[in-house]
Each structure stands twice: as structure tokens, then as C-alpha cells.
Design a protein around this motif. Sequence first.
Motif, PDB file in Angstrom:
ATOM      1  N   SER A 234       0.842  -1.207   0.000  1.00 31.71           N
ATOM      2  CA  SER A 234       0.000   0.000   0.000  1.00 31.71           C
ATOM      3  C   SER A 234       0.874   1.253   0.000  1.00 31.71           C
ATOM      4  O   SER A 234       1.068   1.898   1.035  1.00 31.71           O
ATOM      5  N   PRO A 235       1.396   1.612  -1.186  1.00 29.30           N
ATOM      6  CA  PRO A 235       2.302   2.762  -1.235  1.00 29.30           C
ATOM      7  C   PRO A 235       1.568   4.074  -0.983  1.00 29.30           C
ATOM      8  O   PRO A 235       0.371   4.194  -1.242  1.00 29.30           O
ATOM      9  N   GLY A 236       2.348   5.056  -0.478  1.00 30.54           N
ATOM     10  CA  GLY A 236       1.880   6.444  -0.497  1.00 30.54           C
ATOM     11  C   GLY A 236       2.135   6.979  -1.901  1.00 30.54           C
ATOM     12  O   GLY A 236       2.076   6.216  -2.876  1.00 30.54           O
ATOM     13  N   LEU A 237       2.450   8.257  -1.997  1.00 30.42           N
ATOM     14  CA  LEU A 237       2.652   8.842  -3.325  1.00 30.42           C
ATOM     15  C   LEU A 237       3.885   8.249  -4.015  1.00 30.42           C
ATOM     16  O   LEU A 237       4.946   8.160  -3.415  1.00 30.42           O
ATOM     17  N   VAL A 238       3.692   7.805  -5.261  1.00 36.17           N
ATOM     18  CA  VAL A 238       4.814   7.298  -6.058  1.00 36.17           C
ATOM     19  C   VAL A 238       5.072   8.327  -7.158  1.00 36.17           C
ATOM     20  O   VAL A 238       4.170   8.658  -7.939  1.00 36.17           O
ATOM     21  N   THR A 239       6.289   8.832  -7.193  1.00 38.50           N
ATOM     22  CA  THR A 239       6.604   9.922  -8.122  1.00 38.50           C
ATOM     23  C   THR A 239       6.863   9.390  -9.536  1.00 38.50           C
ATOM     24  O   THR A 239       7.243   8.231  -9.712  1.00 38.50           O
ATOM     25  N   GLY A 240       6.638  10.264 -10.514  1.00 38.75           N
ATOM     26  CA  GLY A 240       7.056   9.966 -11.882  1.00 38.75           C
ATOM     27  C   GLY A 240       6.156   9.007 -12.635  1.00 38.75           C
ATOM     28  O   GLY A 240       6.595   8.387 -13.602  1.00 38.75           O
ATOM     29  N   THR A 241       4.892   8.840 -12.216  1.00 38.97           N
ATOM     30  CA  THR A 241       3.966   8.008 -13.004  1.00 38.97           C
ATOM     31  C   THR A 241       2.781   8.879 -13.438  1.00 38.97           C
ATOM     32  O   THR A 241       2.668  10.031 -13.034  1.00 38.97           O
ATOM     33  N   ASP A 242       1.910   8.281 -14.253  1.00 40.06           N
ATOM     34  CA  ASP A 242       0.765   9.057 -14.784  1.00 40.06           C
ATOM     35  C   ASP A 242      -0.443   9.048 -13.851  1.00 40.06           C
ATOM     36  O   ASP A 242      -1.440   9.709 -14.137  1.00 40.06           O
ATOM     37  N   MET A 243      -0.369   8.274 -12.760  1.00 45.83           N
ATOM     38  CA  MET A 243      -1.553   7.991 -11.945  1.00 45.83           C
ATOM     39  C   MET A 243      -2.297   9.240 -11.456  1.00 45.83           C
ATOM     40  O   MET A 243      -3.509   9.337 -11.588  1.00 45.83           O
ATOM     41  N   THR A 244      -1.556  10.216 -10.896  1.00 46.87           N
ATOM     42  CA  THR A 244      -2.253  11.349 -10.277  1.00 46.87           C
ATOM     43  C   THR A 244      -2.564  12.464 -11.284  1.00 46.87           C
ATOM     44  O   THR A 244      -3.266  13.413 -10.942  1.00 46.87           O
ATOM     45  N   ASN A 245      -2.077  12.316 -12.538  1.00 51.21           N
ATOM     46  CA  ASN A 245      -2.264  13.399 -13.517  1.00 51.21           C
ATOM     47  C   ASN A 245      -3.725  13.758 -13.741  1.00 51.21           C
ATOM     48  O   ASN A 245      -4.061  14.918 -13.956  1.00 51.21           O
ATOM     49  N   GLU A 246      -4.584  12.731 -13.716  1.00 54.54           N
ATOM     50  CA  GLU A 246      -5.981  12.986 -14.084  1.00 54.54           C
ATOM     51  C   GLU A 246      -6.890  13.143 -12.881  1.00 54.54           C
ATOM     52  O   GLU A 246      -8.105  13.212 -13.020  1.00 54.54           O
ATOM     53  N   MET A 247      -6.281  13.203 -11.678  1.00 60.16           N
ATOM     54  CA  MET A 247      -7.133  13.384 -10.481  1.00 60.16           C
ATOM     55  C   MET A 247      -7.735  14.779 -10.462  1.00 60.16           C
ATOM     56  O   MET A 247      -7.159  15.716 -11.014  1.00 60.16           O
ATOM     57  N   ASP A 248      -8.862  14.898  -9.797  1.00 59.63           N
ATOM     58  CA  ASP A 248      -9.443  16.210  -9.539  1.00 59.63           C
ATOM     59  C   ASP A 248      -8.377  17.061  -8.823  1.00 59.63           C
ATOM     60  O   ASP A 248      -7.782  16.592  -7.840  1.00 59.63           O
ATOM     61  N   LYS A 252      -6.294  16.212  -5.501  1.00 56.62           N
ATOM     62  CA  LYS A 252      -4.846  15.968  -5.594  1.00 56.62           C
ATOM     63  C   LYS A 252      -4.106  16.816  -4.556  1.00 56.62           C
ATOM     64  O   LYS A 252      -3.212  16.322  -3.855  1.00 56.62           O
ATOM     65  N   ALA A 253      -4.512  18.107  -4.439  1.00 54.76           N
ATOM     66  CA  ALA A 253      -3.851  18.998  -3.460  1.00 54.76           C
ATOM     67  C   ALA A 253      -4.069  18.467  -2.044  1.00 54.76           C
ATOM     68  O   ALA A 253      -3.136  18.449  -1.230  1.00 54.76           O
ATOM     69  N   GLN A 254      -5.295  18.021  -1.742  1.00 56.04           N
ATOM     70  CA  GLN A 254      -5.577  17.490  -0.396  1.00 56.04           C
ATOM     71  C   GLN A 254      -4.786  16.218  -0.142  1.00 56.04           C
ATOM     72  O   GLN A 254      -4.310  15.977   0.967  1.00 56.04           O
ATOM     73  N   LEU A 255      -4.651  15.408  -1.195  1.00 55.65           N
ATOM     74  CA  LEU A 255      -3.901  14.161  -1.059  1.00 55.65           C
ATOM     75  C   LEU A 255      -2.442  14.468  -0.723  1.00 55.65           C
ATOM     76  O   LEU A 255      -1.872  13.925   0.225  1.00 55.65           O
ATOM     77  N   VAL A 256      -1.872  15.408  -1.498  1.00 53.26           N
ATOM     78  CA  VAL A 256      -0.461  15.762  -1.279  1.00 53.26           C
ATOM     79  C   VAL A 256      -0.297  16.310   0.146  1.00 53.26           C
ATOM     80  O   VAL A 256       0.615  15.923   0.877  1.00 53.26           O
ATOM     81  N   ASP A 257      -1.253  17.185   0.577  1.00 58.35           N
ATOM     82  CA  ASP A 257      -1.223  17.749   1.951  1.00 58.35           C
ATOM     83  C   ASP A 257      -1.241  16.646   3.002  1.00 58.35           C
ATOM     84  O   ASP A 257      -0.470  16.668   3.952  1.00 58.35           O
ATOM     85  N   SER A 258      -2.152  15.696   2.797  1.00 56.88           N
ATOM     86  CA  SER A 258      -2.335  14.670   3.832  1.00 56.88           C
ATOM     87  C   SER A 258      -1.165  13.680   3.873  1.00 56.88           C
ATOM     88  O   SER A 258      -1.012  12.958   4.843  1.00 56.88           O
ATOM     89  N   LEU A 259      -0.371  13.682   2.806  1.00 59.85           N
ATOM     90  CA  LEU A 259       0.764  12.750   2.793  1.00 59.85           C
ATOM     91  C   LEU A 259       2.073  13.432   3.206  1.00 59.85           C
ATOM     92  O   LEU A 259       3.127  12.790   3.232  1.00 59.85           O
TER      93      LEU A 259
END
Length: 284
Positions: A234-248, A252-259
Motif C-alpha cells: 500500500s504505497p503512499g505517493l509514487v513519483t514519476g507516473t501518470d496515476m495522479t495526472n488525471e485526479m481532480d 490531488k492537493a488534499q492528497l499531497v497535503d495529507s501525505l
Amino acid sequence: MNHIPVAVVTGATRGIGKAIASRLSKEGMSCILIGSTKQSIAQIKVQEHLHFVNPYQKHRALAIDLSQWPQWTLNSKGIYSGIDFQGDTSDKIIPGQYRLFPKVNQQLWETPRTQYYISLLVNCAGISQHSLSVRTPTEQIARIMNLNFASCVSLSNLSIKHMMKTVRQDLSSKHCIPGYVPPCIINISSILGEPKMTIPGTTIYSASKAALTQYTRALTQEITTWGIRAESISPGLVTGTDMTNEMDPIAKAQLVDSLIGLPTHTPNEIATEVWKIYSGNNSL
Ligand code: NDP
């Protein structure tokens, strides 16, 4: 007889799955990579996604849209459009129609004095959510649940049937497979599937990953008796992939904050973790 373990890796065209396929093939496994379309698997490259480090290794890429569940499971012949990588030169890269799993008494590759056996499934393909739950169309909800959860269950079931045969053969031959590693299913879940992570805009994605994590825990109890392992990561944020590009963007900002404060990972670190879980202290 040479015994070559085979890994099935979904989501292997890009991002984390690509890093996992690259690592497993560098370790000597043969790999079956799954991407969603013929176009996406056409991007798979030797020396990038796949490596050849021993003369018995072969690889395959298959186009299966795993979000079309259960339709893709109803392909009674189990044959899909794909590309076979029989070596590292261009004349050995052969497009065609290929099997995901071998038929009874058949091999994935008919190579003299070599036995290929399904040893690892990595369910890595996944998609994120683009909007709040209330604004997410029904078809998109189905796509997320089908890809991130239901297809993982079907692929696990298909793999387990093949893995059970390997374990039986291995036991009956008194562990004679050199470098034998007990078969394993590794599901790439997400920190968002953990109960404490409740971030708006990730509702359906989080639910799909929570389901995957809990499925894996319970599955372990069913299959350990057959000598098969199942684990989730269960990874946290993984850099350099396309996964978060299409998030709302707000989600996305809340996710980054919470991590904040939690470590981020690279795809190669996740690939190393997959290899550690699979191989334990054994080397192939
Ligand atoms: P990417 O978006 O970079 O790659 C997604 C992969 O999934 C691609 O190979 C893609 O293939 C495949 N895929 C997408 N849709 C389908 C489909 N319908 N059928 C078959 N394959 C499909 O994602 P990541 O590498 O970042 O993510 C991989 C996994 O890791 C996901 O399960 C994700 O939830 C999880 N994860 C990611 C995190 C992150 O921060 N990146 C954090 C935690 C977990 P194609 O090229 O054919 O579209």
C-alpha cells in the motif's frame, strides 16, 4: 530440464508496473505483461520494460482491457492479441494471438528441455478517480471497480489454479526445481485504502483499494494451505507516473497535503519491494 518461473504483471506498459517487469526480467523470470490496448503494448521495449539475462527466458505482452470485466474473462479460448518476445533481436519479436495461461498439458512456450511455470502474479494496473463521487458517472465507477478490484480477483483465481499444479509437481519431485520460490500473488493497493485515509475526491478509488487489501488478507487464509502466498503493498505517493495526472486538482492537493511527512516512493523502490516479497532470501 530447465525450470523458468513466469510472472504475470498487469499495468506493465508504464509507471510502477513497467519498473516491476523490468526488475523481474533482470532477475531471470519470464514475464507476461498486460496493457489495455494493442497500441499501449506496442510501446513495450526490450532493454526498457524487459530484459534477457538467460537463454531460456521468453516474454509476452497481451492487450486485455481489464476494465471490461467480466467480459474479458468470458474469452473461452483464453487467447488475446499480443506480442511474443522470443529473444532480444527484432526478428524475435513476433505479433500474434497468444495465451495468457497455458492449456492443460501445454506450455506457454514450447521450448525443448525447458519448463515454464506460473510463479508470480502482480496485480498492478489501476486507474484513479477524476471527480467527487456524486459527479462520477456510473460507467466510470464500474471501470474503477472492475480494473482496481474485480479483475484482480479473476486473475488471482486463474493464477491459483496454475500455481497449485506447480506446487503439486514441486512436492512430488521433492523440491527438485532449482531455486524454487513458493508461488505468490502481490496486489498493488494504496495508502488510500487504509481506514484512516478519508480524502474527498478519492471515494471510489479508496474503496476499490480497501477491497483489494482486505481481499488479499482473507485470500491468504484460503491459499496458504496450498503453499501459495498473497500479499498487498500500500504505497503512499509514487513519483514519476501518470496515476495522479488525471485526479481532480482539489483532491490531488488534499492528497499531497495529507501525505506530507510520509515518504514518497519511486517505481523502482516498489519494484524492489515486490522482488523482496517474492524472492525472500532465495535467488533464482
Ligand atoms: P500509471 O497510470 O502510470 O499506469 C497505469 C497502468 O495501468 C498502465 O500500464 C495502464 O496500461 C494500465 N491500465 C490502465 N487501464 C487499464 C485497463 N483498462 N486494462 C488494462 N490495463 C490498464 O499508474 P501507476 O504506475 O502510478 O500505478 C500503478 C498501480 O499503483 C495502480 O494500481 C495504482 O492505484 C497504484 N498506486 C499508485 C500510486 C501513485 O502515486 N502513482 C500510489 C499508490 C498506489 P495502458 O498503458 O494500456 O493504459
